[in-house]
Design a protein around this motif. Structure first.
Motif, PDB file in Angstrom:
ATOM      1  N   UNK A 146      -5.088   1.280 -19.113  1.00 45.04           N
ATOM      2  CA  UNK A 146      -6.269   1.284 -18.241  1.00 45.04           C
ATOM      3  C   UNK A 146      -6.103   0.334 -17.052  1.00 45.04           C
ATOM      4  N   UNK A 147      -5.068  -0.487 -17.069  1.00 44.10           N
ATOM      5  CA  UNK A 147      -4.879  -1.467 -15.998  1.00 44.10           C
ATOM      6  C   UNK A 147      -3.425  -1.460 -15.528  1.00 44.10           C
ATOM      7  N   UNK A 148      -2.995  -0.355 -14.906  1.00 41.41           N
ATOM      8  CA  UNK A 148      -1.606  -0.256 -14.445  1.00 41.41           C
ATOM      9  C   UNK A 148      -1.363  -1.118 -13.200  1.00 41.41           C
ATOM     10  N   UNK A 149      -0.108  -1.240 -12.844  1.00 43.48           N
ATOM     11  CA  UNK A 149       0.239  -2.065 -11.689  1.00 43.48           C
ATOM     12  C   UNK A 149      -0.300  -1.485 -10.384  1.00 43.48           C
ATOM     13  N   UNK A 150      -0.543  -0.178 -10.338  1.00 37.45           N
ATOM     14  CA  UNK A 150      -1.082   0.438  -9.125  1.00 37.45           C
ATOM     15  C   UNK A 150      -2.443  -0.132  -8.752  1.00 37.45           C
TER      16      UNK A 150
ATOM     17  N   UNK B  98       1.122  13.609   3.450  1.00 35.23           N
ATOM     18  CA  UNK B  98       0.562  13.370   2.120  1.00 35.23           C
ATOM     19  C   UNK B  98       0.580  11.897   1.726  1.00 35.23           C
ATOM     20  N   UNK B  99       1.174  11.032   2.520  1.00 35.82           N
ATOM     21  CA  UNK B  99       1.286   9.635   2.134  1.00 35.82           C
ATOM     22  C   UNK B  99      -0.001   8.879   2.418  1.00 35.82           C
TER      23      UNK B  99
ATOM     24  N   UNK C 137       0.837  -1.206   0.000  1.00 35.26           N
ATOM     25  CA  UNK C 137       0.000   0.000   0.000  1.00 35.26           C
ATOM     26  C   UNK C 137       0.865   1.247   0.000  1.00 35.26           C
ATOM     27  N   UNK C 138       0.552   2.183  -0.912  1.00 35.36           N
ATOM     28  CA  UNK C 138       1.276   3.443  -0.974  1.00 35.36           C
ATOM     29  C   UNK C 138       2.633   3.343  -1.628  1.00 35.36           C
ATOM     30  N   UNK C 139       3.007   2.180  -2.159  1.00 32.24           N
ATOM     31  CA  UNK C 139       4.307   2.015  -2.805  1.00 32.24           C
ATOM     32  C   UNK C 139       4.130   1.563  -4.251  1.00 32.24           C
TER      33      UNK C 139
END
Length: 611
Positions: free
Chosen positions: A53-57, A260-261, A27-29
């Motif tokens: 449309x389907x990034x690793x994030x 901000x994280x 999460x967050x990385x």
């Protein structure tokens, strides 16, 4: 009874091992993949193409808030040699518990999960997954050989979507017995990088099922069919590595960046307790190094806190010394750094050279050590003095005086001496005493059994001035007496040149003493000393403590030698008066200022025996 709010605020680390909450390390990385967002890159790069449309994030977003998002690998047909990788790089070491992958595509028929604990320098395979372990990796299936590095679990082609792959770093049986903070536990749990190698995809002919009731467009179904791998969620559960000494962690970044994280991000810098310090509580706090640092015990709950050094308030830090630890029998090993307030020693427990302990102040007071006040004319510096300043006894403040000089600061001549100057004071050339400034002889000498806190030596009062004489019968065997010597007082003390001098004289007693005071008894002198160490004794039993010794006068004028200065420590050797139990000091006695080197030589010599 304490209020509920107070009870809720009690730290979980009080008197026991503790650990921060577990969370998703992803999460967050950023997650990097072998195939880029456009499907035409062979290096490990972030998925940054805006049209993707389907990034690793989408693998590490919140699955409850975004249940219908997923990552899709590079476009292409599902072939048997197509592979991809997903990598999570962490900024520091973490404790890794387990990983869960939820696939939108069919699960691979072959894959591997690897970890690094040294930021990618070396990698270790945690588990191989394959429909056929022997064919894919040359390993036995753990179904048939428990403990094998390969398993066929989680490799079935069904379900076509929503299938999971789960890997725990510790199996349930070892998790109950293994201390997670032990070297063995940390060797299996520490993580800096996680890599998932998707080696061989497999196709599914069944219907595509979604994990939610949300309908997918025909476009998304088409997109899925063109990607060999698609993953809804990647959960890499773990916590910051604190060795059982923290319950909270914060970001490595400054406060603005931290605000901000992602609120779900697992931070990596521990807020240490148990007097520990460091990013991972891997060392003791600066003033708490009296014992070796130890991790807490996750099995028994023992906190193993660091122990404070005893520096008496004169230092803010200490270092652990293995030598001090062994010499103390494993109870204390701290050595204080940079002792302040003119203190010195391993624990800042004594005053440094040129200072002495103030008698009315606590050892913890910043003013406990006060500077020596020694007259520069009347005092001498010891050979080891390097700062050129005054030197005095660190406990009593007594300065080391030149011959014939007395007083705590060595500021005046002793009784029976005169001419205070650079060389000390000269003995009075008088039958009695003399003026300390001019040397002019006095006509009388008052003796009424007074106590004089002055050195013994030089002259004692005339015995024929109306003072009742106490009958004292000295032994005829003594080598000196008033019958054998005449003339003015002039001390020619016996020097201790070697251990053989001490052995040849065959003294009855050899002791280390501190001179306290001298009594003028009229007929003889009596000196109070404190016995610090008994090196040898004769018929008179000797113990540590305060006793009297008796210097013998050796002239008709009542002179006594050698000289004994109150406040000083001496090696004293001489005869004893067996009939009276008195310790005597004669011209044949040895009186030497005590030094550690002298004490070592005498102790070793007497222990090994005189030649």
């Amino acid at each position: 009874m304490r209020p509920c709010a107070e009870l809720l605020n009690v730290s979980r680390c009080v008197d026991r091992a503790c650990s921060p909450p577990i969370g998703n390390l992803a999460s967050g990385r950023s997650l990097t993949t072998l195939s880029n967002c456009c499907g035409n890159c062979s290096s490990v790069t972030p998925d940054l193409c805006p049209e993707n449309k389907h990034p690793s994030a989408h693998m590490n977003d919140n699955p409850f808030s975004h249940p219908a998002t997923w990552w899709a690998s590079g476009a292409g047909t599902t072939t048997q040699d197509q592979h991809d990788e997903i990598q999570l790089d962490l900024e520091t070491q973490f404790c890794f518990s387990y990983v869960v992958l939820v696939f939108r595509s069919p699960r691979p028929s072959a894959m591997a999960i690897e970890r690094s604990a040294d930021f990618g320098k070396t990698w270790e395979t945690l588990k191989f997954f394959a429909n056929n372990c022997s064919e894919e990796f040359g390993l036995a299936d753990d179904f048939s050989l428990p403990g094998s590095l390969c398993t066929s679990r989680y490799t079935s082609v069904t379900p076509c979507s929503g299938g999971e792959v789960i890997l725990r770093t510790l199996d349930p049986s070892s998790a109950k017995t293994l201390d997670p903070y032990s070297p063995e536990g940390l060797a299996r749990l520490t993580l800096t990088n996680l890599r998932i190698r998707l080696i061989k995809p497999q196709a599914c002919t069944g219907p595509l099922t979604e994990p939610t009731a949300s309908a997918l467009t025909s476009t998304s179904t088409k997109e899925n069919s063109s990607a060999p791998y698609a993953i809804f969620t990647l959960l890499a559960k773990g916590t910051c590595l604190c060795h059982g000494h923290a319950e909270h962690c914060v970001s490595h970044h400054d406060d603005n960046q931290q605000s901000n994280q992602d609120s779900n991000m697992v931070s990596g810098r521990c807020l240490c307790t148990h007097h520990t310090a460091g990013e991972h509580c891997e060392k003791c706090a600066p003033l708490y190094n009296d014992r070796p640092w130890r991790a807490a015990n996750g099995s028994s709950g023992e906190p193993n806190p660091c122990q404070k050094c005893e520096c008496h308030g004169h230092s803010n830090s200490c270092q652990f010394s293995q030598r001090a630890w062994h010499s103390s029998g494993g109870t204390s090993g701290g050595v204080c750094d940079d002792c302040q307030h003119h203190t010195a020693g391993r624990r800042c427990q004594r005053c440094r050279q040129g200072y002495h302990r103030h008698p009315s102040r606590l050892i913890t007071s910043p003013h406990t050590c006060t500077r020596c006040h020694c007259d520069p004319q009347g005092s001498v510096l010891p050979p080891q003095s390097g700062d050129g300043g005054p030197w005095c006894h660190p406990r009593t403040g007594q300065c080391q005086c030149k011959p014939g000089v007395g007083g705590r600061s060595c500021s005046h001549c002793l009784r029976g001496f005169w001419g205070f100057g650079e060389k000390g004071c000269e003995p009075c050339d008088c039958p009695l005493s003399c003026d300390p400034d001019t040397g002019r002889c006095y006509d009388s000498y008052s003796t009424n059994n007074q106590v004089f806190n002055v050195p013994v030596g030089g002259k004692i009062p005339d015995w024929d001035h109306g003072v009742p004489i106490e009958e004292v019968q000295w032994s005829k065997e003594l080598p000196v007496s008033a019958l054998h010597y005449t003339g003015k007082c002039s001390c020619k003390e016996k020097k201790l040149r070697s251990l053989s001098d001490l052995c040849k004289a065959k003294h009855d007693y050899v002791i280390k003493v501190s001179v306290l005071s001298a009594y003028d008894k009229g007929s003889h002198a009596e000196v109070q000393v404190k016995v610090r160490k008994v090196l040898q004794s004769g018929q008179v039993a000797l113990n540590q403590g305060t006793i009297s010794i008796y210097p013998l006068s050796w002239t008709s004028l009542g002179c006594t030698c050698p000289i004994l200065n109150p406040g000083m420590e001496y090696l004293l050797a001489g005869p004893e008066e067996a009939g009276t139990g008195r310790l005597l000091v004669t011209m044949q006695s040895i009186v030497a200022p005590w030094t550690p080197r002298l004490g070592l030589l005498i102790t070793e010599g007497l222990r090994s025996g005189c030649p």
